[in-house]
Structures are given as structure tokens and as C-alpha cells.
Design a protein around this motif. Structure first.
Motif, PDB file in Angstrom:
ATOM      1  N   SER A 127       0.827  -1.216   0.000  1.00 36.67           N
ATOM      2  CA  SER A 127       0.000   0.000   0.000  1.00 36.67           C
ATOM      3  C   SER A 127       0.859   1.264   0.000  1.00 36.67           C
ATOM      4  CB  SER A 127      -0.945   0.005   1.205  1.00 36.67           C
ATOM      5  OG  SER A 127      -0.213  -0.093   2.406  1.00 36.67           O
ATOM      6  N   GLU A 128       2.047   1.200   0.594  1.00 36.10           N
ATOM      7  CA  GLU A 128       2.908   2.395   0.658  1.00 36.10           C
ATOM      8  C   GLU A 128       3.479   2.748  -0.709  1.00 36.10           C
ATOM      9  OE1 GLU A 128       5.899   2.465   3.711  1.00 36.10           O
ATOM     10  OE2 GLU A 128       4.532   1.553   5.176  1.00 36.10           O
ATOM     11  N   THR A 129       3.995   1.734  -1.413  1.00 41.64           N
ATOM     12  CA  THR A 129       4.592   1.992  -2.728  1.00 41.64           C
ATOM     13  C   THR A 129       3.573   1.848  -3.854  1.00 41.64           C
ATOM     14  OG1 THR A 129       5.324  -0.313  -2.823  1.00 41.64           O
ATOM     15  CG2 THR A 129       6.899   1.307  -1.991  1.00 41.64           C
ATOM     16  N   ARG A 130       2.321   1.480  -3.485  1.00 38.59           N
ATOM     17  CA  ARG A 130       1.208   1.362  -4.444  1.00 38.59           C
ATOM     18  C   ARG A 130       1.516   0.365  -5.561  1.00 38.59           C
ATOM     19  NH1 ARG A 130      -0.526   7.810  -4.129  1.00 38.59           N
ATOM     20  NH2 ARG A 130      -0.693   7.761  -1.876  1.00 38.59           N
ATOM     21  N   LEU A 131       2.032  -0.781  -5.131  1.00 38.24           N
ATOM     22  CA  LEU A 131       2.321  -1.876  -6.064  1.00 38.24           C
ATOM     23  C   LEU A 131       1.121  -2.798  -6.158  1.00 38.24           C
ATOM     24  CD1 LEU A 131       5.947  -3.120  -5.227  1.00 38.24           C
ATOM     25  CD2 LEU A 131       5.215  -1.660  -7.113  1.00 38.24           C
ATOM     26  N   TRP A 132       0.768  -3.197  -7.386  1.00 40.39           N
ATOM     27  CA  TRP A 132      -0.366  -4.094  -7.614  1.00 40.39           C
ATOM     28  C   TRP A 132       0.003  -5.185  -8.612  1.00 40.39           C
ATOM     29  CZ3 TRP A 132      -5.713  -3.869  -6.150  1.00 40.39           C
ATOM     30  CH2 TRP A 132      -6.020  -2.837  -5.242  1.00 40.39           C
ATOM     31  N   ASP A 133      -0.525  -6.373  -8.350  1.00 39.56           N
ATOM     32  CA  ASP A 133      -0.542  -7.435  -9.357  1.00 39.56           C
ATOM     33  C   ASP A 133      -1.755  -7.204 -10.241  1.00 39.56           C
ATOM     34  OD1 ASP A 133       1.618  -9.083  -9.175  1.00 39.56           O
ATOM     35  OD2 ASP A 133       0.703 -10.506  -7.784  1.00 39.56           O
ATOM     36  N   VAL A 134      -1.563  -7.226 -11.553  1.00 36.94           N
ATOM     37  CA  VAL A 134      -2.669  -6.980 -12.481  1.00 36.94           C
ATOM     38  C   VAL A 134      -2.576  -7.934 -13.668  1.00 36.94           C
ATOM     39  CG1 VAL A 134      -2.646  -4.520 -11.868  1.00 36.94           C
ATOM     40  CG2 VAL A 134      -1.469  -5.264 -13.942  1.00 36.94           C
ATOM     41  N   LEU A 135      -3.654  -8.007 -14.414  1.00 31.42           N
ATOM     42  CA  LEU A 135      -3.645  -8.619 -15.751  1.00 31.42           C
ATOM     43  C   LEU A 135      -3.830  -7.509 -16.766  1.00 31.42           C
ATOM     44  CD1 LEU A 135      -5.988 -11.716 -15.230  1.00 31.42           C
ATOM     45  CD2 LEU A 135      -3.487 -11.680 -15.216  1.00 31.42           C
ATOM     46  N   VAL A 136      -3.136  -7.600 -17.898  1.00 32.55           N
ATOM     47  CA  VAL A 136      -3.280  -6.586 -18.945  1.00 32.55           C
ATOM     48  C   VAL A 136      -3.715  -7.245 -20.254  1.00 32.55           C
ATOM     49  CG1 VAL A 136      -1.630  -4.964 -17.943  1.00 32.55           C
ATOM     50  CG2 VAL A 136      -0.806  -6.725 -19.508  1.00 32.55           C
ATOM     51  N   ASP A 137      -4.450  -6.483 -21.036  1.00 35.16           N
ATOM     52  CA  ASP A 137      -4.942  -6.983 -22.317  1.00 35.16           C
ATOM     53  C   ASP A 137      -5.035  -5.805 -23.299  1.00 35.16           C
ATOM     54  OD1 ASP A 137      -5.942  -8.801 -24.141  1.00 35.16           O
ATOM     55  OD2 ASP A 137      -8.022  -8.585 -23.459  1.00 35.16           O
ATOM     56  N   PRO A 138      -4.388  -5.858 -24.460  1.00 38.88           N
ATOM     57  CA  PRO A 138      -3.556  -6.948 -24.974  1.00 38.88           C
ATOM     58  C   PRO A 138      -2.163  -6.942 -24.324  1.00 38.88           C
ATOM     59  CG  PRO A 138      -3.661  -5.163 -26.576  1.00 38.88           C
ATOM     60  CD  PRO A 138      -4.540  -4.757 -25.432  1.00 38.88           C
ATOM     61  N   ALA A 139      -1.752  -8.113 -23.844  1.00 37.35           N
ATOM     62  CA  ALA A 139      -0.514  -8.217 -23.069  1.00 37.35           C
ATOM     63  C   ALA A 139       0.737  -8.032 -23.925  1.00 37.35           C
ATOM     64  CB  ALA A 139      -0.480  -9.574 -22.373  1.00 37.35           C
ATOM     65  N   ARG A 140       0.641  -8.395 -25.206  1.00 38.47           N
ATOM     66  CA  ARG A 140       1.857  -8.346 -26.037  1.00 38.47           C
ATOM     67  C   ARG A 140       2.404  -6.919 -26.192  1.00 38.47           C
ATOM     68  NH1 ARG A 140      -2.487  -8.458 -29.209  1.00 38.47           N
ATOM     69  NH2 ARG A 140      -2.606  -7.007 -30.966  1.00 38.47           N
ATOM     70  N   LYS A 141       1.553  -5.938 -25.938  1.00 37.68           N
ATOM     71  CA  LYS A 141       1.981  -4.545 -26.120  1.00 37.68           C
ATOM     72  C   LYS A 141       2.603  -3.942 -24.855  1.00 37.68           C
ATOM     73  CE  LYS A 141      -1.419  -3.296 -29.646  1.00 37.68           C
ATOM     74  NZ  LYS A 141      -2.475  -2.358 -30.023  1.00 37.68           N
ATOM     75  N   ILE A 142       2.535  -4.672 -23.741  1.00 41.48           N
ATOM     76  CA  ILE A 142       2.916  -4.072 -22.465  1.00 41.48           C
ATOM     77  C   ILE A 142       4.198  -4.703 -21.945  1.00 41.48           C
ATOM     78  CG2 ILE A 142       2.176  -3.609 -20.090  1.00 41.48           C
ATOM     79  CD1 ILE A 142       0.635  -2.130 -22.267  1.00 41.48           C
ATOM     80  N   ARG A 143       5.251  -3.864 -21.883  1.00 36.87           N
ATOM     81  CA  ARG A 143       6.557  -4.346 -21.446  1.00 36.87           C
ATOM     82  C   ARG A 143       7.040  -3.556 -20.234  1.00 36.87           C
ATOM     83  NH1 ARG A 143       6.763  -4.517 -27.135  1.00 36.87           N
ATOM     84  NH2 ARG A 143       7.117  -6.628 -27.915  1.00 36.87           N
ATOM     85  N   ILE A 144       8.021  -4.135 -19.552  1.00 35.45           N
ATOM     86  CA  ILE A 144       8.610  -3.463 -18.390  1.00 35.45           C
ATOM     87  C   ILE A 144       9.114  -2.081 -18.809  1.00 35.45           C
ATOM     88  CG2 ILE A 144      10.522  -3.537 -16.716  1.00 35.45           C
ATOM     89  CD1 ILE A 144      10.244  -6.605 -16.757  1.00 35.45           C
ATOM     90  N   GLY A 145       8.785  -1.086 -18.012  1.00 36.65           N
ATOM     91  CA  GLY A 145       9.197   0.289 -18.304  1.00 36.65           C
ATOM     92  C   GLY A 145       8.108   1.128 -18.960  1.00 36.65           C
ATOM     93  N   ASN A 146       7.104   0.456 -19.558  1.00 40.64           N
ATOM     94  CA  ASN A 146       5.995   1.206 -20.167  1.00 40.64           C
ATOM     95  C   ASN A 146       5.206   1.958 -19.098  1.00 40.64           C
ATOM     96  OD1 ASN A 146       5.112  -1.313 -22.676  1.00 40.64           O
ATOM     97  ND2 ASN A 146       6.601   0.328 -22.760  1.00 40.64           N
TER      98      ASN A 146
END
Length: 349
Positions: free
Chosen positions: A89-108
Motif C-alpha cells: 500500500s505504501e509503494t502502491r504496487l499491484w498485481d494486475v492482468l493486462v490486455d492486450p498483453a503483447r503490447k505491455i513491457r517493463i518500463g511502459n
């Protein structure tokens, strides 16, 4: 038993895209395990099957608006983000699913809202569609959570092809929902109306509330023929001393203990004492129940009609008997019962 034992043909027109107009007027199929009989009723008729001091155990988890739509930086591509669980909650980190996943990379970076006041940075890949996001927002934690609520929409199941409607916010929530944290409703409880709950209370039926925050893992398809090799995702659960006292008193007095839904059944079976009573619980469970299985706490259950090859159908088969459930499902298809989240219900005694 193997995965192929839980396959059946489900006509597309039996998938419920809308609930019954009145919650407690959905159809109810009553299965009596002892007599091997099937009755056709309405949900509100379930009061006839319970006596004073019988116990109904309900899951008071509350669905939060977990589906967001954002735009990818530079390209502006529309990306669906499904919030699974908060990691920090402090760093506001979340596990998520993304769609379309192929377009989403680390750093985006992803931008949300017309004013782009909420931004998220992708910091890790977890699964093929899974990502870890760090949300960036100028405001307090409470303001940040309110922003997620304002931007999010009710996460209806994928099989419902229509757009989300404002009414779904209340339709897809049990009337006793309290503790926010689920990404899907514990759907057996959707059939309870305030009127029916009041009638049950007047009759003397006791209610015990537990919490299991439903995750998407409940709906993950089983992809291995050998069921012992399937791994369930963990879901957070809480069983209080108050709930254990009500339930254990019912067990001691040989009352009917009814698990309202597969999520309740899984939570109860995750915290059984050596004396076959219920312990308090606070933690995570990945319990997977499939035939054969010896249940310890509940001796009846309310459930929906489930997907072919689903873990939910496997649990129901373990409770009622595989052949009996197969017969009931064949009858449900013949009698045009509605399936899945907004569908009809089954009471197993």
C-alpha cells in the motif's frame, strides 16, 4: 477422477447475461443426496428446507471495481488493466492482468482518466498476461483508492458479452457484502434478498459470516487430465471467533450447516480441527477440492450451475456425488436452467 469426467455440452443460450428481476425468484434445483431426488423450486422456497438453529454460512467479501482502461504512452493504445491484488500500500504496487498483453513491457507507462491524473509504470512480468504495476498519484492513500474506485468498473465475467451497465454495480454484489477485496462476486449469495434474509432470521436460522476474497484463480481452467497436478491460486480468507462459535455450536447440536457457495466451502475446509470442528483462520488458502473428498463442516450447500471442467463443478461433484451431479446438470440443460454468475441456483441437502 480425471478432467474429462467434468465435460458436458452447454448450449450458449443458457448463459445468463442478466439476473432474475427479483433476486430470490431465480429457479432453484433441490438435490437430496440421501433419497437421490431432484425437485424444481424458486430460490425463496429454500426457507422450507431449514429449521430454527440451522446455520447458513455466507461470504461477506465485497467486489471492488477492478477493471480499468488506460492508454499507453506515446502510442495511445487502449489497454485493459484488471486489478488482482495490492502488493504494497505504501509503494502502491499491484498485481494486475493486462490486455492486450503483447503490447505491455517493463518500463511502459499507462495513463488513466481524461485528465491522466493517475499513471502506472510496469515494473515486472508475472505471467503471460500478468504484470506488476507501480501507481503514481499525487494524493493520500485514501484519495488514491478513491481514484481507483472512480475510474474502475464492475468486473463482470468474460462470458457476459454485453457492456457493463450502472445497475451491475449493485446486481453483482451480495446484499451482505462488507469487506472489500474480491475481483469476482461469491455468486451463490447473489440470490438472497433482504426480504428472504429477514424471513430466515424470523424462522430462527442463524447466520455466520466469513470472508474469502475471490480471485480470478477460481475461474482458471484446469488444463491437466490428472487433477492432482492442478494448482489453485491462493485467496485470502478470514474466519472469526464469532463465526466459529456459531458454526461449531450448530455442529454440536447436529443442525444443518449450509455453505452458501463454493468460496465458503473452500474457506471452511481450509481450517478444520482434528475434532472435525472449525478453527479461526486468517491467511491464504489454495485448497483444491475434487472427488473423492470427505467434507468436515458443512452438510448442505447452495451453489450456482458451473462451467464444464471447472474447479467449482469438481467441488460440487465431490459434495453431491459425481453421477448425481451429472444427472442434475443434464436435467438443468433439459429444463433450461440458466448457468453461471447471474444464473439459477442449486441447493444440495
Amino acid at each position: 477422477m480425471k478432467l474429462s469426467h467434468f465435460n458436458f455440452n452447454l448450449p450458449q443460450e443458457l448463459l445468463a447475461e442478466y439476473p432474475a428481476e427479483n433476486r430470490d425468484e431465480a429457479r432453484l434445483m433441490v438435490l437430496n443426496r440421501k433419497d437421490q431426488t431432484i425437485e424444481h423450486k424458486q430460490f425463496k422456497d429454500l426457507i422450507d428446507y431449514f429449521e430454527p438453529n440451522d446455520v447458513m454460512v455466507v461470504n461477506n467479501t465485497k467486489v471492488f471495481p477492478a477493471r480499468l482502461y488506460g492508454n499507453k504512452e506515446k502510442t495511445g493504445a487502449r489497454i485493459e488493466v484488471f486489478l488482482l491484488r495490492e502488493l504494497n500500500s505504501e509503494t502502491r504496487l499491484w498485481d494486475v492482468l493486462v490486455d492486450p498483453a503483447r503490447k505491455i513491457r517493463i518500463g511502459n507507462k499507462l495513463y488513466f482518466g481524461d485528465d491522466e491524473s493517475l499513471v502506472a509504470e510496469v515494473i515486472d512480468n508475472t505471467t503471460s498476461r500478468g504484470r506488476t504495476l507501480r501507481f503514481l498519484y499525487d494524493g493520500s492513500y485514501d484519495e488514491f483508492r478513491q481514484k481507483l474506485t472512480d475510474l474502475g468498473e464492475t468486473p463482470l465475467p468474460k462470458y457476459i458479452k454485453r457492456d457493463t451497465e450502472p445497475e451491475d454495480e449493485t446486481r453483482y454484489q451480495t446484499i451482505y457484502a462488507k469487506n472489500e477485496g474480491a475481483v469476482a462476486a461469491p455468486t451463490a449469495g447473489l440470490h438472497f434478498s433482504k426480504h428472504l434474509m429477514k424471513r430466515l432470521e424470523i424462522k430462527g436460522v442463524d447466520f455466520a459470516e466469513i470472508t474469502l476474497h475471490v480471485g480470478l484463480g477460481t475461474f482458471n481452467p484446469v488444463e491437466v487430465e490428472d487433477l492432482s497436478k492442478h494448482k489453485m491460486d491462493s485467496e485470502e480468507a478470514f474466519i472469526t471467533a464469532q463465526a466459529t462459535n456459531v458454526i461449531n455450536s450448530g455442529i454440536a447440536n447436529k443442525q444443518r450447516i449450509c455453505a452458501v457457495g463454493t468460496t465458503v466451502m473452500r474457506a471452511l475446509e481450509s481450517s478444520v480441527s482434528s475434532e472435525k470442528t472449525l478453527n479461526e483462520f486468517r491467511g491464504w488458502t489454495n485448497k483444491f477440492i475434487f472427488p473423492p473428498y470427505d467434507f468436515s463442516i458443512a452438510n448442505s450447500m447452495i451453489t450456482n450451475f458451473h462451467t464444464p471442467k471447472s474447479t467449482l463443478l469438481m467441488m460440487v461433484s465431490a459434495f453431491a456425488g459425481h453421477d448425481f451431479v451429472k444427472e442434475a446438470y443434464e436435467e438443468a440443460v433439459k429444463e433450461k436452467y440458466k448457468f453461471y454468475s447471474y444464473g439459477d441456483a442449486m441447493l444440495i441437502l
